[in-house]
Scaffold this motif. Structure first.
Motif, PDB file in Angstrom:
ATOM      1  N   PHE A 166      -3.030  -2.957  -4.512  1.00  0.00           N
ATOM      2  CA  PHE A 166      -2.587  -3.673  -5.711  1.00  0.00           C
ATOM      3  C   PHE A 166      -3.281  -3.148  -6.972  1.00  0.00           C
ATOM      4  N   SER A 167      -3.627  -1.884  -6.976  1.00  0.00           N
ATOM      5  CA  SER A 167      -4.421  -1.326  -8.078  1.00  0.00           C
ATOM      6  C   SER A 167      -3.686  -1.344  -9.416  1.00  0.00           C
ATOM      7  N   ASN A 168      -2.326  -1.414  -9.393  1.00  0.00           N
ATOM      8  CA  ASN A 168      -1.550  -1.455 -10.635  1.00  0.00           C
ATOM      9  C   ASN A 168      -0.794  -2.771 -10.821  1.00  0.00           C
ATOM     10  N   LEU A 169      -1.060  -3.737  -9.945  1.00  0.00           N
ATOM     11  CA  LEU A 169      -0.288  -4.985  -9.957  1.00  0.00           C
ATOM     12  C   LEU A 169      -0.631  -5.830 -11.177  1.00  0.00           C
ATOM     13  N   GLY A 175      -9.012  -7.510  -4.791  1.00  0.00           N
ATOM     14  CA  GLY A 175      -8.091  -6.372  -4.732  1.00  0.00           C
ATOM     15  C   GLY A 175      -7.051  -6.367  -5.844  1.00  0.00           C
ATOM     16  N   TRP A 176      -7.220  -7.246  -6.871  1.00  0.00           N
ATOM     17  CA  TRP A 176      -6.259  -7.322  -7.983  1.00  0.00           C
ATOM     18  C   TRP A 176      -6.981  -6.975  -9.290  1.00  0.00           C
ATOM     19  N   SER A 216       0.818  -1.222   0.000  1.00  0.00           N
ATOM     20  CA  SER A 216       0.000   0.000   0.000  1.00  0.00           C
ATOM     21  C   SER A 216       0.848   1.267   0.000  1.00  0.00           C
ATOM     22  N   GLN A 217       2.151   1.095   0.303  1.00  0.00           N
ATOM     23  CA  GLN A 217       3.057   2.256   0.293  1.00  0.00           C
ATOM     24  C   GLN A 217       3.861   2.354  -1.006  1.00  0.00           C
ATOM     25  N   THR A 223     -14.565  -9.082   3.787  1.00  0.00           N
ATOM     26  CA  THR A 223     -14.900  -7.795   4.409  1.00  0.00           C
ATOM     27  C   THR A 223     -13.826  -6.731   4.180  1.00  0.00           C
ATOM     28  N   PHE A 224     -12.602  -7.169   3.884  1.00  0.00           N
ATOM     29  CA  PHE A 224     -11.517  -6.203   3.736  1.00  0.00           C
ATOM     30  C   PHE A 224     -11.530  -5.569   2.334  1.00  0.00           C
ATOM     31  N   THR A 225     -11.095  -4.343   2.247  1.00  0.00           N
ATOM     32  CA  THR A 225     -10.921  -3.674   0.950  1.00  0.00           C
ATOM     33  C   THR A 225      -9.555  -3.000   0.946  1.00  0.00           C
TER      34      THR A 225
END
Length: 531
Positions: free
Chosen positions: A207-210, A231-232, A179-180, A201-203
């Protein structure tokens, strides 16, 4: 908690020398003093028991001798990500200068004092870390992300990170690091046995560009893959080998951008598991090496038709499996986009003793294949394979109801199931003639000799010559013979041939190492010699 033992030690990954394990117990042990760590080792050979001591079960292990107790000072709980990066790339405090005391640096015997030396050195380290794009901290005992936002301030340009074989205990730690890293494209966290989320439940936007993710040997399940995959959003390559994945589920609304999936070394329940991932719209490469599958079937398509499953699949690896029937190879012709196949080390390959014949059978059965077991299939090789296939099974075709007259040509369902491409090959090359249908004869010299007419188009005055040549003779040796026959340099020769069955077509004999039979030359054909 005892000194040297982190408050969250239970469940943490640790190393002790070259051995890795997971902490399953923290506390005292009967008839001993002090605190102990009960560790379940990745390598059971390192352990001594199943977590019990003198009749008391302190923790549980999957292997009866996979656990042991060690003192906390023997366990390495790891370091944060940035510490590992600085150590690996020589950018930590100790490696900036040779000798340093306060703000004074020793050069030889002379001591020079610098005002603000600490801040200057830190700035230099910051600049160097910011230049790093591709970072590998494999086996550097990384266990946590460190201070919040420190990575994003220090390594702003990272795109590719190798975090394999570290001490990461949970997927949350991976998220805290990723995330960093704003432009993270490639991430390898293989060989970290970690906990994954069990609910959706997690968001995270970590990894928005992975594009590429390796999770080999992490003990992740397919259910956990699908939960994390939310999240991928743009992931293209996913490596999941050696995770004990046995059952698959449909990836609804996730993994829709995936182009490569590696499931090798997971013992899948059966080949039907593949149907559950068959609708991935962009999947081009599927690696199923050593997955235990024994058959492949696409029930939505009949003989000679294309399946709607795996619409984009170009490359498939099914080597080192238990596929014993040729029917599974027939099924692969139903894949509309398949171009490359790896299928070595399957039982069906033992049914044919001649390796060249084996390759020809596979090529003839899969119409669009261009690469087989990493070897390119040349057009002449395909043509030869298909012609030979047509001849070899011609007798079976006749006996099953096949006929040269299209109106009487009604081969049985059993024959079509075994040879679904045969009707297409008959349309392509014509039905086999009676003289061709001799089956596989014993390899006597008489059977191997070809009677060929040899002509020189560029020398019309040269009369055609008839020669009997072994069909196993290589093109290189044929050229040597023609050199002596026509007194021309063999290296300059260009050979081709014409057949009465291929009117108007001339086939080049362009590979010096191949035998005549490779090109399906038959007695009565004409070899053309040019230079």
């Amino acid at each position: 908690m005892a000194a040297g033992v982190p408050p969250d030690a239970l469940g943490r990954r640790v190393s002790c020398g070259t051995d890795y394990g997971t902490v399953r117990y923290v506390g005292s042990v009967s008839r001993t003093a002090g605190i102990w760590l009960g560790v379940e080792w990745d390598d059971p050979q390192r352990g001594k028991h199943d977590g019990s001591y003198e009749g008391t079960q302190y923790f549980k292990c999957r292997h009866p001798k996979g656990g042991s107790f060690i003192r906390p000072n023997k366990a390495n709980f790891g370091v944060d990500f940035l510490t590992a990066v600085k150590d690996r790339y020589g950018l930590n405090d100790k490696q900036d200068v040779q000798y340093e005391t306060g703000n004074a640096v020793v050069f030889g015997t002379k001591t020079v004092e610098f005002v603000g030396m600490d801040s200057v050195a830190e700035q230099q380290r910051q600049v160097q870390l910011n230049k790093l794009v591709d970072i590998s901290v494999r086996e550097c005992a990384v266990s946590n992300a460190g201070q919040e936002e420190e990575i994003s301030r220090t390594c702003a340009n990272m795109r590719h990170i190798n975090l394999s074989k570290n001490l990461i205990s949970s997927w949350e730690t991976v998220i805290a690091i990723a995330s960093q890293v704003r432009n993270l494209e490639t991430l390898n966290v293989s060989e970290n046995k970690m906990r994954f989320p069990s609910t959706s439940t997690f968001t995270t936007c970590a990894f928005s560009n992975l594009k590429i993710l390796a999770l080999n040997q992490t003990e992740i399940t397919w259910t956990e893959v699908l939960l994390c995959a939310q999240g991928w959003p743009v992931l293209e390559e996913l490596y999941l080998s050696s995770n004990n994945i046995t059952v698959l589920e449909r990836p609804d609304n996730v993994l829709q951008t995936l182009k490569l999936l590696d499931l090798s070394d997971n013992q899948l329940l059966d080949g039907n598991q593949l149907h559950l991932i068959a609708q991935l719209p962009r999947l081009e490469q599927l690696i199923l090496r050593n997955t235990g599958i024994s058959s492949i079937h696409f029930p939505d398509a009949g003989f000679g038709c294309k399946t709607k499953m795996f619409p984009s699949l170009k490359r498939l690896a099914i080597n080192d499996n238990k596929i014993s029937q040729w029917s599974s190879i027939n099924e692969l012709d139903k894949l509309p986009s398949l171009r490359a196949l790896q299928c070595n080390n399957n039982p069906f390959m033992d049914t044919e003793k001649n390796p060249e014949t084996l390759i020809q059978l596979i090529i003839a059965k899969i119409s669009q294949l261009e690469v087989l077991n990493n070897c390119e299939i040349l057009p002449a090789e395909r043509r030869g394979a298909e012609l030979d296939y047509r001849k070899i099974f011609g007798k079976d075709w006749l006996e099953a109801g096949g006929h040269w007259n299209p109106e009487k040509n009604k081969p049985s369902e059993e024959f079509l199931a075994a040879h679904p491409r045969y009707p297409t090959l008959c349309l392509k090359y014509g039905a086999p003639e009676e003289g061709e249908l001799k089956g596989r004869q014993p390899l006597t010299l008489k059977n191997q000799l070809l009677t060929l007419t040899i002509k020189c188009p560029e020398k019309p005055e040269q009369k055609p010559v008839e020669k009997k040549l072994p069909e196993s003779m290589t093109i290189q040796k044929v050229k040597g013979l023609l050199y002596r026959l026509f007194r021309i340099p063999g290296s300059d020769l260009k050979l081709s041939y014409k057949s009465s069955k291929l009117e108007g077509k001339e086939v080049e004999l362009d590979n010096d190492l191949k035998p005549l039979q490779f090109y399906s030359i038959e007695s009565g054909d004409c070899v053309l010699v040019r230079w």
